[in-house]
Design a protein around this motif. Structure first.
Motif, PDB file in Angstrom:
ATOM      1  N   TYR A 238      -0.150  11.408   6.833  1.00  0.00           N
ATOM      2  CA  TYR A 238      -1.346  11.576   6.006  1.00  0.00           C
ATOM      3  C   TYR A 238      -1.882  13.010   6.038  1.00  0.00           C
TER       4      TYR A 238
ATOM      5  N   LYS B  62      -7.288   2.862  -2.163  1.00  0.00           N
ATOM      6  CA  LYS B  62      -6.331   3.860  -2.644  1.00  0.00           C
ATOM      7  C   LYS B  62      -6.927   4.682  -3.791  1.00  0.00           C
TER       8      LYS B  62
ATOM      9  N   ASN C 213      -3.405   6.960   1.435  1.00  0.00           N
ATOM     10  CA  ASN C 213      -2.312   7.352   0.548  1.00  0.00           C
ATOM     11  C   ASN C 213      -1.480   8.428   1.239  1.00  0.00           C
TER      12      ASN C 213
ATOM     13  N   PHE D 107      -0.532   8.792  -6.206  1.00  0.00           N
ATOM     14  CA  PHE D 107      -1.745   8.411  -5.468  1.00  0.00           C
ATOM     15  C   PHE D 107      -2.260   9.549  -4.598  1.00  0.00           C
ATOM     16  N   ARG D 108      -1.346  10.347  -4.071  1.00  0.00           N
ATOM     17  CA  ARG D 108      -1.797  11.474  -3.252  1.00  0.00           C
ATOM     18  C   ARG D 108      -2.526  12.506  -4.111  1.00  0.00           C
TER      19      ARG D 108
ATOM     20  N   ARG E 257       0.822  -1.215   0.000  1.00  0.00           N
ATOM     21  CA  ARG E 257       0.000   0.000   0.000  1.00  0.00           C
ATOM     22  C   ARG E 257       0.853   1.261   0.000  1.00  0.00           C
TER      23      ARG E 257
ATOM     24  N   THR F 164       4.180   7.741  -4.570  1.00  0.00           N
ATOM     25  CA  THR F 164       3.556   8.500  -3.479  1.00  0.00           C
ATOM     26  C   THR F 164       2.821   9.724  -4.009  1.00  0.00           C
TER      27      THR F 164
ATOM     28  N   SER G  12      -6.293  12.011  -5.503  1.00  0.00           N
ATOM     29  CA  SER G  12      -7.468  12.370  -4.698  1.00  0.00           C
ATOM     30  C   SER G  12      -8.039  13.735  -5.088  1.00  0.00           C
TER      31      SER G  12
ATOM     32  N   MET H  92      -9.349   8.792   0.558  1.00  0.00           N
ATOM     33  CA  MET H  92      -8.106   8.442  -0.134  1.00  0.00           C
ATOM     34  C   MET H  92      -6.888   8.935   0.636  1.00  0.00           C
ATOM     35  N   ASN H  93      -7.012  10.121   1.219  1.00  0.00           N
ATOM     36  CA  ASN H  93      -5.867  10.684   1.937  1.00  0.00           C
ATOM     37  C   ASN H  93      -5.595   9.983   3.265  1.00  0.00           C
TER      38      ASN H  93
END
Length: 521
Positions: A491, A357, A455, A389-390, A258, A386, A393, A451-452
């Protein structure tokens, strides 16, 4: 400073009858008594208040002379007997025989608020299991271990914890790249904290030697003290134990995948029966999403422990644990049944993790196709995992595919690599993603929040750790303090740390300590 002691391990399990501290084979024993080597001039660099509180210590305790002396190995805490564990293992797929704590010494077990912890010093001198090594550790690797264990905890990944990081005041000789150029480095000591440091290899040791009396003793002890909810007797008890270890190991690996963590040395002696991450050596987080990446120079050729292979290696290691437990069960079928469920269970958990995710609250089987096409796309050109995926969102239901693509394009290391074919594939993927998020009942804001939570914005990238090491080597620990505080809330947006939400800089691509690392510590 008062610790509440509970020395079950050394009071209930047999010790090595010899206390001669030279490398040797140790038979029919779980551990050897050994004293830490007194450092010449110990000093505290950093300590975790949260971990100290967990074991019943206060801020005042951390600042005390007793704390410095106990967790540097200068003095032995009253009514304790430090010891090094004896265990075996498979290393890079090959049977290595007896291994053991070569540079780790367990100080004691403590209990606080009905939870038991083992306190262990890493880098505090030789033990009977040090083989050809000196038992010490250097500041470089100690900083990496100290920061990483805490970073993993705050990411929600099962792990050992770090209590303290100290300088020993001594110099340690190390050949960083194993290329015949050793140099002296600052010595350091980390205090690691875990429920126990019992490993897959602990069971392999006795099973390989056909010492079934001690194998049973270890299994019974482990279940009694660490899996007390397992109430069965006989074979059923051992099968329940194996099943639980299988499930917690699976859970740990899903978390690794993940957040993009690569352990680097998934030998069976580095696998905890608690399903927690232990032994942080040449680890790393994915910079660009690359399933074939491994941070370990020793593994450069075969890439056994590469990111994409970690689930398979976990299963392979569980097979070795099953073989070790077999003499207690005498029937391969129930063990095989448990092992056979690992892959199907992993696929389900991995799918669920990836759906989270991507912001999918409603789970659909066809999501697997969208996820596979995404991971394939991420590997086509260098794409920071990183950041991708961040930033994903921030995509909204009303975005066009082009707008959505522009939202994540900062994650690419070189946009010039995005040819027309790849751009079209990304456009098509975002068209499908847009359809999929419009099937969700969550609002854009709610989906972003969800999501946050899974991720992270901040992970301990290798170049960040190396910058910290470079400064610490000069006696400047300000960056270590800064990273420690930032990684406690990975996060959260933390705008004051925004500079760390960035791709790996070009200078770090091939720099020692920033791309791949050796096992040298």
């Amino acid at each position: 400073m008062k610790l509440h002691l509970q020395n079950n391990f050394i009071s209930e399990l047999p010790a090595d009858p010899s206390e001669i501290n030279i490398p040797r084979q140790v038979q029919q024993a779980f551990y050897s008594y050994v004293l830490p080597k007194k450092p010449s001039n110990p000093s505290l660099i950093h300590a975790s208040n949260e971990v100290a509180n967990a074991i019943g210590l206060s801020q005042a305790d951390i600042l005390s002379t007793d704390f410095l002396n106990t967790f540097s190995g200068s003095t032995v805490y009253p009514e304790t007997r430090p010891f090094a564990l004896c265990y075996a293992g498979h290393q890079f797929g090959n049977w290595a025989g007896q291994l053991g704590d070569g540079r780790a010494i367990n100080l004691t077990e403590v209990v606080h608020e009905n939870r038991t912890y083992t306190l262990q010093l890493k880098g505090s001198g030789p033990t009977p299991y040090s083989r050809t090594a000196d038992g010490f550790a250097v500041l470089r690797s100690s900083i990496r271990e100290y920061l990483c264990a805490e970073a993993m905890h705050y990411l929600g990944v099962p792990t050992t914890r770090s209590l303290s990081l100290m300088l020993s005041g001594d110099q340690v000789l190390r050949d960083v790249l194993y290329n015949g150029n050793p140099a002296y480095e600052k010595g350091a000591i980390v205090c690691r904290v875990a429920p126990s440091f019992i490993r897959f290899g602990s069971f392999e040791l006795f099973s390989s030697r056909k010492d079934y009396v001690n194998l049973k003793l270890l299994a019974d002890f482990t279940i009694k003290h660490h899996f007390p909810h397992i109430q069965g007797e006989g074979v059923g008890k051992y099968l329940d134990f194996f099943h639980e270890v299988t499930q917690t190991t699976l859970n740990m690996i899903v978390h690794w995948q993940r957040v993009g963590f690569v352990h680097g040395v998934m030998n069976t002696d580095n696998m905890s029966i608690h399903g927690i991450t232990i032994d942080y050596g040449p680890y790393g987080w994915l910079e660009d999403y690359n399933s074939n990446w491994t941070p370990n120079t020793t593994d450069r050729q075969h890439k056994r422990y590469r990111f994409g292979n970690q689930p398979e290696i976990a299963l392979w290691n569980l097979y070795q644990l099953a073989n070790a437990l077999y003499p207690l069960i005498q029937d391969a079928k129930p063990l095989e049944t448990i092992l056979n469920t690992f892959s199907t269970d992993y696929e389900k958990e991995y799918l669920n993790m990836m759906q989270n995710k991507l912001g999918f609250q409603i789970k659909k089987e066809q999501d697997a196709v969208l996820i596979l096409s995404l991971t394939q796309l991420l590997e086509r050109v260098e794409t920071d995992m990183t950041i991708f995926f961040r930033n994903l969102s921030n995509v909204t239901k009303k975005d066009t595919a082009t707008t959505a693509f522009n939202t994540i394009k900062d994650a690419f290391y070189n946009e010039k690599d995005l040819n027309e074919t790849i751009l079209k594939d990304w456009h098509d993927w975002f068209e499908n993603y847009k359809i999929r998020i419009n099937e969700e009942t969550l609002s854009d804001t709610e989906r972003k929040e969800q999501m946050n939570r899974v991720n992270p914005k901040y992970v301990l990238r290798n170049y960040m750790a190396q910058l910290c090491i470079d400064d610490a080597d000069k006696g400047d620990y300000s960056l270590l303090n800064e990273l420690f505080e930032m990684l406690k809330n990975p996060y959260d947006e933390q705008s004051n740390f925004q500079k760390w939400f960035a791709k790996r800089p070009d200078w770090a691509r091939d720099k020692v300590g920033c791309s791949m690392l050796s096992c040298s510590s």
